[in-house]
Design a protein around this motif. Structure first.
Motif, PDB file in Angstrom:
ATOM      1  N   PHE A  98       0.814  -1.207   0.000  1.00 43.89           N
ATOM      2  CA  PHE A  98       0.000   0.000   0.000  1.00 43.89           C
ATOM      3  C   PHE A  98       0.857   1.271   0.000  1.00 43.89           C
ATOM      4  O   PHE A  98       0.563   2.228  -0.722  1.00 43.89           O
ATOM      5  CB  PHE A  98      -0.936  -0.031   1.222  1.00 43.89           C
ATOM      6  N   GLN A  99       1.921   1.298   0.800  1.00 43.54           N
ATOM      7  CA  GLN A  99       2.779   2.495   0.887  1.00 43.54           C
ATOM      8  C   GLN A  99       3.428   2.801  -0.464  1.00 43.54           C
ATOM      9  O   GLN A  99       3.497   3.970  -0.869  1.00 43.54           O
ATOM     10  CB  GLN A  99       3.873   2.328   1.956  1.00 43.54           C
ATOM     11  N   THR A 100       3.895   1.769  -1.143  1.00 40.93           N
ATOM     12  CA  THR A 100       4.527   1.973  -2.450  1.00 40.93           C
ATOM     13  C   THR A 100       3.503   2.492  -3.453  1.00 40.93           C
ATOM     14  O   THR A 100       3.790   3.406  -4.235  1.00 40.93           O
ATOM     15  CB  THR A 100       5.174   0.661  -2.959  1.00 40.93           C
ATOM     16  N   LYS A 101       2.295   1.952  -3.419  1.00 43.27           N
ATOM     17  CA  LYS A 101       1.231   2.426  -4.311  1.00 43.27           C
ATOM     18  C   LYS A 101       0.933   3.897  -4.060  1.00 43.27           C
ATOM     19  O   LYS A 101       0.786   4.683  -4.997  1.00 43.27           O
ATOM     20  CB  LYS A 101      -0.053   1.606  -4.123  1.00 43.27           C
ATOM     21  N   ASN A 102       0.834   4.280  -2.794  1.00 39.14           N
ATOM     22  CA  ASN A 102       0.558   5.675  -2.443  1.00 39.14           C
ATOM     23  C   ASN A 102       1.683   6.601  -2.891  1.00 39.14           C
ATOM     24  O   ASN A 102       1.425   7.696  -3.402  1.00 39.14           O
ATOM     25  CB  ASN A 102       0.325   5.834  -0.940  1.00 39.14           C
ATOM     26  N   MET A 103       2.914   6.158  -2.694  1.00 37.69           N
ATOM     27  CA  MET A 103       4.058   6.959  -3.096  1.00 37.69           C
ATOM     28  C   MET A 103       4.034   7.182  -4.617  1.00 37.69           C
ATOM     29  O   MET A 103       4.261   8.297  -5.091  1.00 37.69           O
ATOM     30  CB  MET A 103       5.358   6.252  -2.682  1.00 37.69           C
ATOM     31  N   ILE A 104       3.706   6.144  -5.376  1.00 38.89           N
ATOM     32  CA  ILE A 104       3.632   6.278  -6.833  1.00 38.89           C
ATOM     33  C   ILE A 104       2.511   7.224  -7.223  1.00 38.89           C
ATOM     34  O   ILE A 104       2.689   8.087  -8.089  1.00 38.89           O
ATOM     35  CB  ILE A 104       3.445   4.899  -7.507  1.00 38.89           C
ATOM     36  N   ALA A 105       1.357   7.086  -6.588  1.00 43.49           N
ATOM     37  CA  ALA A 105       0.215   7.956  -6.896  1.00 43.49           C
ATOM     38  C   ALA A 105       0.594   9.424  -6.717  1.00 43.49           C
ATOM     39  O   ALA A 105       0.190  10.281  -7.514  1.00 43.49           O
ATOM     40  CB  ALA A 105      -0.974   7.595  -6.014  1.00 43.49           C
ATOM     41  N   GLN A 106       1.372   9.727  -5.693  1.00 36.04           N
ATOM     42  CA  GLN A 106       1.829  11.103  -5.471  1.00 36.04           C
ATOM     43  C   GLN A 106       2.885  11.510  -6.497  1.00 36.04           C
ATOM     44  O   GLN A 106       2.865  12.631  -7.011  1.00 36.04           O
ATOM     45  CB  GLN A 106       2.394  11.251  -4.059  1.00 36.04           C
ATOM     46  N   ASN A 107       3.803  10.598  -6.801  1.00 37.88           N
ATOM     47  CA  ASN A 107       4.919  10.908  -7.701  1.00 37.88           C
ATOM     48  C   ASN A 107       4.512  11.120  -9.150  1.00 37.88           C
ATOM     49  O   ASN A 107       5.181  11.876  -9.863  1.00 37.88           O
ATOM     50  CB  ASN A 107       5.985   9.812  -7.647  1.00 37.88           C
ATOM     51  N   ILE A 108       3.457  10.467  -9.617  1.00 39.19           N
ATOM     52  CA  ILE A 108       3.123  10.610 -11.038  1.00 39.19           C
ATOM     53  C   ILE A 108       2.481  11.960 -11.356  1.00 39.19           C
ATOM     54  O   ILE A 108       2.356  12.308 -12.521  1.00 39.19           O
ATOM     55  CB  ILE A 108       2.256   9.449 -11.589  1.00 39.19           C
ATOM     56  N   GLN A 109       2.096  12.720 -10.334  1.00 33.05           N
ATOM     57  CA  GLN A 109       1.560  14.055 -10.586  1.00 33.05           C
ATOM     58  C   GLN A 109       2.624  14.920 -11.269  1.00 33.05           C
ATOM     59  O   GLN A 109       2.321  15.719 -12.137  1.00 33.05           O
ATOM     60  CB  GLN A 109       1.079  14.709  -9.286  1.00 33.05           C
ATOM     61  N   GLU A 110       3.866  14.746 -10.835  1.00 33.17           N
ATOM     62  CA  GLU A 110       5.011  15.383 -11.488  1.00 33.17           C
ATOM     63  C   GLU A 110       6.011  14.268 -11.779  1.00 33.17           C
ATOM     64  O   GLU A 110       6.996  14.094 -11.071  1.00 33.17           O
ATOM     65  CB  GLU A 110       5.615  16.455 -10.592  1.00 33.17           C
ATOM     66  N   SER A 161      10.608   3.425  -9.469  1.00 38.43           N
ATOM     67  CA  SER A 161      11.809   2.667  -9.084  1.00 38.43           C
ATOM     68  C   SER A 161      11.579   1.685  -7.950  1.00 38.43           C
ATOM     69  O   SER A 161      12.000   0.524  -8.041  1.00 38.43           O
ATOM     70  CB  SER A 161      12.952   3.616  -8.725  1.00 38.43           C
ATOM     71  N   ALA A 162      10.919   2.125  -6.893  1.00 38.95           N
ATOM     72  CA  ALA A 162      10.701   1.241  -5.737  1.00 38.95           C
ATOM     73  C   ALA A 162       9.846   0.030  -6.137  1.00 38.95           C
ATOM     74  O   ALA A 162      10.172  -1.110  -5.794  1.00 38.95           O
ATOM     75  CB  ALA A 162      10.051   1.999  -4.591  1.00 38.95           C
ATOM     76  N   ALA A 163       8.777   0.281  -6.888  1.00 43.06           N
ATOM     77  CA  ALA A 163       7.901  -0.815  -7.324  1.00 43.06           C
ATOM     78  C   ALA A 163       8.635  -1.734  -8.296  1.00 43.06           C
ATOM     79  O   ALA A 163       8.509  -2.963  -8.208  1.00 43.06           O
ATOM     80  CB  ALA A 163       6.642  -0.259  -7.979  1.00 43.06           C
ATOM     81  N   GLN A 164       9.430  -1.154  -9.185  1.00 40.95           N
ATOM     82  CA  GLN A 164      10.159  -1.978 -10.148  1.00 40.95           C
ATOM     83  C   GLN A 164      11.167  -2.875  -9.433  1.00 40.95           C
ATOM     84  O   GLN A 164      11.311  -4.038  -9.776  1.00 40.95           O
ATOM     85  CB  GLN A 164      10.858  -1.109 -11.201  1.00 40.95           C
ATOM     86  N   LYS A 165      11.829  -2.342  -8.416  1.00 35.44           N
ATOM     87  CA  LYS A 165      12.783  -3.158  -7.645  1.00 35.44           C
ATOM     88  C   LYS A 165      12.077  -4.301  -6.929  1.00 35.44           C
ATOM     89  O   LYS A 165      12.581  -5.423  -6.881  1.00 35.44           O
ATOM     90  CB  LYS A 165      13.529  -2.289  -6.624  1.00 35.44           C
TER      91      LYS A 165
END
Length: 174
Positions: free
Chosen positions: A115-127, A134-138
């Motif tokens: 869940f934390q990685t998903k949330n981090m990605i959701a925030q990061n794709i805005q910019e 990277s974290a999810a790919q690893k």
């Protein structure tokens, strides 16, 4: 094994179509042949060896498809392509596509990440930046390397690729 060969030929045909066009321009017609047993055995030395080889990658994709987890390699490949993107506009649109295809809840090819990685990605794709996945790919790479890859190496199909076929008189042309 017949089903494996059908899937593998499909992946090789699709992945080599664009390469054939490029190689014809260079004056070479390039086919993707079954690897030698020695080449196939190199794949067991490192997961990266397998992923770096077109035939190996296609074989691994076919294997993951047979285990109903091909979304992992598709996500990893999408991330590799994403990291090569130069245009900021394309970066944003590709980030949204990857998110919609693999990350969001109930995505068609949803990958198994926390869940934390998903949330981090959701925030990061805005910019979007080249590192927003990277974290999810690893995590997905590690999952494939530690779980799917050892099973692939034990699979009947991989073992068949590593077998040396006896040379017959017909094969020698006598």
């Amino acid at each position: 094994i017949k089903d494996w060969k059908t899937r593998l030929s499909y992946f090789l045909q699709n992945s080599s179509n664009s390469n054939k066009r490029k190689s014809k321009k260079a004056g070479k017609h390039r086919n993707y042949f079954r690897p030698s047993p020695e080449e196939a055995q190199l794949w067991s030395e490192a997961f990266d060896e397998l992923l770096a080889n077109k035939y190996g990658l296609a074989a691994f994709r076919a294997f993951l498809k047979s285990e109903f987890c091909e979304e992992n390699i598709e996500f990893w490949l999408a991330c590799e392509d994403f990291k090569k993107t130069k245009s900021p506009q394309k970066l944003t649109s590709k980030a949204k596509k990857i998110y919609n295809d693999f990350i969001e809840k109930e995505a068609p090819k949803e990958i198994n990440i926390d869940f934390q990685t998903k949330n981090m990605i959701a925030q990061n794709i805005q910019e979007a930046t080249h590192t927003c996945f990277s974290a999810a790919q690893k995590r997905v790479y590690s999952l494939m390397e530690n779980n799917s890859y050892p099973r692939f190496l034990e699979s009947e199909f991989y073992q068949e690729l590593c077998k040396k076929t006896p040379v017959t008189r017909a094969a020698q042309g006598t």
